[in-house]
Structure formats: structure tokens, C-alpha cells
Design an enzyme around this catalytic site. Structure first.
Site, PDB file in Angstrom:
ATOM      1  N   GLN A  59      83.470 -42.976  67.054  1.00  0.00           N
ATOM      2  CA  GLN A  59      85.239 -43.102  67.816  1.00  0.00           C
ATOM      3  C   GLN A  59      85.071 -45.858  67.437  1.00  0.00           C
ATOM      4  OE1 GLN A  59      83.157 -41.486  71.715  1.00  0.00           O
ATOM      5  NE2 GLN A  59      85.202 -41.244  71.218  1.00  0.00           N
ATOM      6  N   HIS A  93      76.187 -38.970  69.315  1.00  0.00           N
ATOM      7  CA  HIS A  93      76.930 -38.918  69.914  1.00  0.00           C
ATOM      8  C   HIS A  93      77.975 -38.415  68.891  1.00  0.00           C
ATOM      9  CE1 HIS A  93      79.627 -40.687  72.884  1.00  0.00           C
ATOM     10  NE2 HIS A  93      80.195 -39.438  72.959  1.00  0.00           N
ATOM     11  N   GLU A 140      79.113 -42.711  81.854  1.00  0.00           N
ATOM     12  CA  GLU A 140      80.587 -43.546  81.567  1.00  0.00           C
ATOM     13  C   GLU A 140      80.939 -42.580  82.545  1.00  0.00           C
ATOM     14  OE1 GLU A 140      81.949 -40.777  78.186  1.00  0.00           O
ATOM     15  OE2 GLU A 140      80.405 -40.939  77.022  1.00  0.00           O
ATOM     16  N   TYR A 143      83.966 -37.733  85.313  1.00  0.00           N
ATOM     17  CA  TYR A 143      85.050 -37.673  84.900  1.00  0.00           C
ATOM     18  C   TYR A 143      86.590 -36.828  86.035  1.00  0.00           C
ATOM     19  CZ  TYR A 143      84.422 -40.318  80.563  1.00  0.00           C
ATOM     20  OH  TYR A 143      83.556 -40.913  78.880  1.00  0.00           O
ATOM     21  N   ASN A 190      74.067 -37.796  73.788  1.00  0.00           N
ATOM     22  CA  ASN A 190      74.903 -38.014  74.567  1.00  0.00           C
ATOM     23  C   ASN A 190      75.507 -36.572  74.520  1.00  0.00           C
ATOM     24  OD1 ASN A 190      77.651 -39.088  75.885  1.00  0.00           O
ATOM     25  ND2 ASN A 190      78.372 -37.952  74.409  1.00  0.00           N
ATOM     26  N   GLU A 191      75.656 -35.932  75.948  1.00  0.00           N
ATOM     27  CA  GLU A 191      76.432 -34.928  76.900  1.00  0.00           C
ATOM     28  C   GLU A 191      76.455 -33.561  75.499  1.00  0.00           C
ATOM     29  OE1 GLU A 191      81.044 -35.488  76.891  1.00  0.00           O
ATOM     30  OE2 GLU A 191      80.646 -36.620  78.674  1.00  0.00           O
TER      31      GLU A 191
HETATM   32  C1  GBH Z   1      82.893 -38.278  77.094  1.00  0.00           C
HETATM   33  O1  GBH Z   1      83.253 -36.552  76.862  1.00  0.00           O
HETATM   34  C2  GBH Z   1      82.658 -38.574  75.177  1.00  0.00           C
HETATM   35  O2  GBH Z   1      80.824 -39.115  75.755  1.00  0.00           O
HETATM   36  C3  GBH Z   1      83.497 -39.109  74.917  1.00  0.00           C
HETATM   37  O3  GBH Z   1      82.935 -39.991  73.879  1.00  0.00           O
HETATM   38  C4  GBH Z   1      85.009 -39.543  75.273  1.00  0.00           C
HETATM   39  O4  GBH Z   1      85.649 -39.967  74.347  1.00  0.00           O
HETATM   40  C5  GBH Z   1      84.706 -39.007  76.989  1.00  0.00           C
HETATM   41  O5  GBH Z   1      83.952 -38.608  77.257  1.00  0.00           O
HETATM   42  C6  GBH Z   1      86.713 -39.188  77.139  1.00  0.00           C
HETATM   43  O6  GBH Z   1      86.911 -37.969  76.824  1.00  0.00           O
HETATM   44  O7  GBH Z   1      85.229 -27.835  81.007  1.00  0.00           O
HETATM   45  O8  GBH Z   1      85.855 -26.744  78.985  1.00  0.00           O
HETATM   46  O9  GBH Z   1      87.658 -27.566  80.682  1.00  0.00           O
HETATM   47  C7  GBH Z   1      83.425 -36.067  77.976  1.00  0.00           C
HETATM   48  C8  GBH Z   1      84.086 -34.341  78.167  1.00  0.00           C
HETATM   49  C9  GBH Z   1      85.380 -33.977  79.750  1.00  0.00           C
HETATM   50  C10 GBH Z   1      84.101 -32.525  78.422  1.00  0.00           C
HETATM   51  C11 GBH Z   1      86.481 -32.720  80.217  1.00  0.00           C
HETATM   52  C12 GBH Z   1      84.762 -31.111  78.566  1.00  0.00           C
HETATM   53  C13 GBH Z   1      86.198 -30.306  79.805  1.00  0.00           C
HETATM   54  C14 GBH Z   1      86.276 -29.369  79.447  1.00  0.00           C
HETATM   55  N1  GBH Z   1      84.655 -33.470  78.964  1.00  0.00           N
HETATM   56  N2  GBH Z   1      85.821 -31.603  79.958  1.00  0.00           N
HETATM   57  S1  GBH Z   1      86.246 -27.738  80.107  1.00  0.00           S
END
Ligand code: GBH
Length: 449
Positions: free
Chosen positions: A13, A107, A346, A271, A151-152
Site C-alpha cells: 500500500q 499483509h 488498526e 472498523y 494481517n487479517e
Molecule cells: C484493513 O482491512 C487492512 O488491513 C488494510 O490494509 C486496509 O487498508 C484497511 O483495513 C482499510 O480498509 O464483511 O464482506 O462486508 C479491512 C478490511 C473491512 C474487511 C471491511 C472486510 C467488510 C467486508 N475489511 N470488511 S464484508
């Protein structure tokens, strides 16, 4: 123990320099070049040019007063010594300024050659990851404060292999479940060879709704990772819910024990909460995020669950702003995993920021978002959640995956034409928080002598 204030980024990124110093292609190079996958066809070829501008970015971190910086190491770089040297210089510069390096090994930038051999759907990728971890651990292990293996992994497995909105863009539910397991295994094997402190970052979903729908989503979003990592086994209800998709034969004897390697701290990305309800089979199934209408769903095994659009206000991503979910999530972890310290690795928001003619970026909504979420962390700490730190996403505006450069999460603005960095109002506000609340956002701690 004092609270760690930080900021987070990820290699693809921010780094750019996609062809430099022997970096090989990753699945995101391939995916971003595939027409129709990423908004405006944006790629991470240049991104914020951090690979060249890192000294300036480290100065920014220092001026913010950060106690830690969470960055990721690009797997496609480290087979070349010049790639390792880049991270080595970065780590040294951080340490010189009293900033603890928190390094994420994965990541989302899998070397394309490994995807060509089957990607996370095959076991060998986990074994290759352990070799990679060992190499990086040997080079940087004496200086990295905390390692984050993944990560995730939910995103890697289910957005990458089920809904296909992330690289490698596959839509194969059985492969997504295998990917989740191989990511878990990669984590466990890496912990066995990494020196120092170990963690993993999960995007735990705080799920609300009727009990049965919540249980199903919680299984495939959260407990699929928390189960083997912290309890040493996959949850029985997950295996049942997904039995028609896979027999889970990819889980070998001993895997769950390997995945349960001790964790020093669990990283939590938050988030927005998730709202669900059991679908009665009547009207077309609702999906909050547009993966209905025949598009593939990331929610493997949840065919009778509806995803309900939440009330506003929303960020520029369309994500509902609701800090109460963060408190509730942390209290759940306090209850279910009381021995595991937590770190918010995050939290942040995208808004339609612009650089005003006077050179300022006014982002009062981001300040509100961060203030409310920090208060939510503080409330959880006052009720006994063992939260050791908080990292804002993100230090800089950057490449927001399938949204390209259209979404700005930074507390520092980047003008992509000039690569000029400008502090948003939220950056100054964050610096002040760090100064005023050295022990973190909990008022209990603040008032104790
Ligand atoms: C993070 O992902 C990442 O680690 C980062 O790289 C990224 O830039 C940042 O957040 C902002 O996006 O459940 O199908 O409706 C966050 C990823 C946020 C994953 C919301 C799925 C909902 C999709 N996500 N999300 S869903």
C-alpha cells in the site's frame, strides 16, 4: 506497563518500487493489472514511494511522538539481500528515534509464483511461509519489537478465494476454507521459528443479530482463527456448517497443536460492526455490501444469513460509524480469552479529504471517529480488557486495495502527483493525544497516581 501509541501501514500500500532491488511479482501486481479488478486500474507500482522516501516518513513518525510503527515486510522482496537491507535500515532508523518496530510478515502480498503453485489453498504455501519467516527472523529478529505473522487472514482466505474481491480473485468456497487452514498453519509454523514476541492480527467481526445467524457468522469470521490459535481446535459448529463444502481433510494430525503456538499479544483490527439476521427464504436475500445479486459471497457456509445495511453515519467506504462495537468486542475477548493481552493494530476511517488552498487538510470527521473509538477502547480497559496499545490506520494516505487511490485513510495527506506529505488536522490532534495520555485512553489509569 505503559500504553503503546502507534500508526500502521502495509508494504504494497505504501512502498512502490515494485520492480526494484530484485522484488518479484506478487498476487497484487497481477490482480491490479487485471482489467476490472481495481478502481481506475490503479496499481501499487509507485504508491506513496515510501521505498525511497522512508527517511522523511520516519521523521514524521518521530514528530508525531509515536512509540511504535506497524509496517509489513514484502515477502516478494526478501529473497534478495537488497530487500532485506531496506527493512534493516528502516528498523535501525526507528530504533534510533525510540520507535518500536512492529513487523507484519504477511499483509496480502503472496509471491505470484506461489499462487501459480496453488496459493493458500495448498499446504506447501504454509511451509514456504515458515522458511520466509525464519529468514526474516534471522536478519531482523534482534531488533524487531513484536512480530505479527499475518494481517487479517479472513481477508486473505475469504476475500481472496471466495468472493474474489481481493487477489488472487478466486471464487472457490472449498479453496477458501483450505486457505484459512493453511494461513493458520503458516502462523503456527512461523511462531516456531521466529525469535522475540509473537502476535497475529485478526479483523474480528463484531456481529449482532439473532442468535443463530450470529453464531454462524462468528464461526466463519472469528472462531475459525481464534479456535485453533487460542483453544487448539476448530469449533465443532464450524465443521458442521461447512460439511457440505469440504470434509476438512486438509487438517492433518498435529496441525491444531502447531497452530496453538503461544501468543504474546493478539492484534485486533476494528472498523465497523456487522449486522445479520436469519433469512426466511422469502424476499431476495439482503447483502449489506453488494455481494448479492449473483456475485460470489465471502460468507462460506452462511447461505441462510442476511447481511443488513446499518444506520449511518458512514465513512467514505460506506462503513457505518459505531464505536460501541469496539468496546463490546474487547469485552468479549476479555471474557473468552482472559490470558491474552490485546493490541488494537488498526482503527481508522476514510473520508473525502482535500488539501485546501491554504495548505491545510481539515478532517474533523476523522478526529471525531478516532476520539470516539479511543474512548471505546478506554471504556473496555476500565472494565478489565487488557489492551496494551493502539495503532491508527493509517500513517499516510495509500493504496486502498480494490479501491486504488480513491480512498484516503491517512492522518497525513499524500498528493500523488508530487508525493508531497501534508499533516491533516487529525495528525496534530493524534500527536496531542499521545502527549496528553501517555498511559492510554483509560480514565481509570489516567487518574491513578
Ligand atoms: C484493513 O482491512 C487492512 O488491513 C488494510 O490494509 C486496509 O487498508 C484497511 O483495513 C482499510 O480498509 O464483511 O464482506 O462486508 C479491512 C478490511 C473491512 C474487511 C471491511 C472486510 C467488510 C467486508 N475489511 N470488511 S464484508
Amino acid at each position: 506497563m505503559s500504553f503503546v501509541w502507534g500508526a500502521a501501514t502495509a508494504a504494497y500500500q505504501i512502498e512502490g518500487a515494485a520492480q526494484e532491488d530484485g522484488r518479484v511479482p506478487s498476487i497484487w501486481d497481477t490482480y491490479s493489472r487485471t482489467p476490472g479488478r481495481v478502481l481506475n486500474g490503479d496499481t501499487g507500482d509507485v504508491a506513496t514511494d515510501h521505498y525511497h522516501r522512508w527517511p522523511e516518513d520516519v521523521e514524521t513518525m518521530s514528530a508525531l511522538g509515536l512509540g511504535a510503527y506497524r509496517f509489513s515486510i514484502a515477502w516478494p522482496r526478501v529473497h534478495d539481500q537488497r530487500g532485506i537491507d531496506f527493512y534493516s535500515r528502516l528498523v535501525d532508523a526507528l530504533l534510533e528515534r525510540g520507535i518500536a518496530p512492529v513487523a507484519t510478515l504477511y499483509h496480502w502480498d503472496l509471491p505470484q509464483s506461489l499462487e501459480d503453485a496453488g496459493g493458500w489453498a495448498v499446504r506447501d504455501t504454509a511451509l514456504r511461509f515458515a522458511e520466509y519467516a525464519e529468514r526474516v527472523g534471522a536478519a531482523l529478529g534482534d531488533r524487531v519489537h513484536t512480530w505479527t505473522t499475518l494481517n487479517e487472514p479472513w481477508c486473505s482466505a475469504f476475500l481472496g478465494y471466495a468472493s474474489g474481491v481481493h487477489a488472487p480473485g478466486r471464487t472457490e468456497p472449498a479453496a477458501a476454507l483450505a486457505a484459512a487452514h493453511h494461513l493458520n498453519l503458516a502462523h503456527g509454523l512461523a511462531c516456531q521459528v521466529l525469535p522475540g514476541r509473537h502476535s497475529v492480527t485478526l479483523n474480528l467481526h463484531h456481529v449482532r443479530g439473532d442468535a443463530e445467524a450470529v453464531r454462524k457468522v462468528d464461526a466463519v469470521a472469528n472462531r475459525i482463527f481464534l479456535g485453533p490459535m487460542l483453544n487448539g481446535a476448530y469449533p465443532a459448529d464450524l465443521l458442521e456448517d461447512t460439511a457440505r463444502i469440504t470434509d476438512w481433510a486438509f487438517v492433518h494430525d498435529g496441525d491444531e497443536a502447531a497452530i496453538a503456538a503461544p501468543l504474546d499479544v493478539l492484534g485486533v483490527n476494528y472498523y465497523s460492526p456487522t449486522q445479520v439476521r436469519t433469512w426466511d427464504g422469502g424476499a431476495p436475500r439482503a447483502t449489506a455490501d453488494g455481494h448479492g445479486d449473483g456475485a460470489a459471497s465471502p460468507w462460506v457456509g452462511c447461505d441462510d444469513v442476511e447481511f443488513v445495511k446499518q444506520p449511518g453515519p458512514y465513512t467514505a467506504m460506506g462503513w457505518s460509524i459505531d464505536a460501541t462495537g469496539l468496546t463490546e468486542l474487547l469485552l468479549r475477548l476479555r471474557d473468552e480469552h482472559p490470558a491474552t493481552p490485546l493490541m488494537i493494530t488498526e482503527n481508522g476511517a476514510a473520508f473525502d479529504d482535500r488539501l485546501d488552498p491554504d495548505g491545510r487538510v481539515r478532517d474533523p470527521q476523522r478526529i471525531d471517529y478516532l476520539r470516539d473509538h479511543l474512548a471505546a477502547v478506554g471504556r473496555a480497559m476500565e472494565e478489565g480488557a487488557d489492551v496494551r496499545g493502539y495503532f491508527v490506520w493509517s500513517l499516510l494516505d495509500n493504496y486502498e486495495w480494490a479501491y486504488g487511490y480513491s480512498k484516503r485513510f491517512g492522518i497525513v495527506h499524500v498528493d500523488y502527483a508530487t508525493q508531497e506529505r501534508t499533516w491533516k488536522d487529525s495528525a496534530g490532534w493524534y500527536r496531542d493525544q499521545i502527549t496528553e495520555l501517555p498511559d492510554g485512553p483509560s480514565s481509570t489509569r489516567r487518574s491513578s497516581p
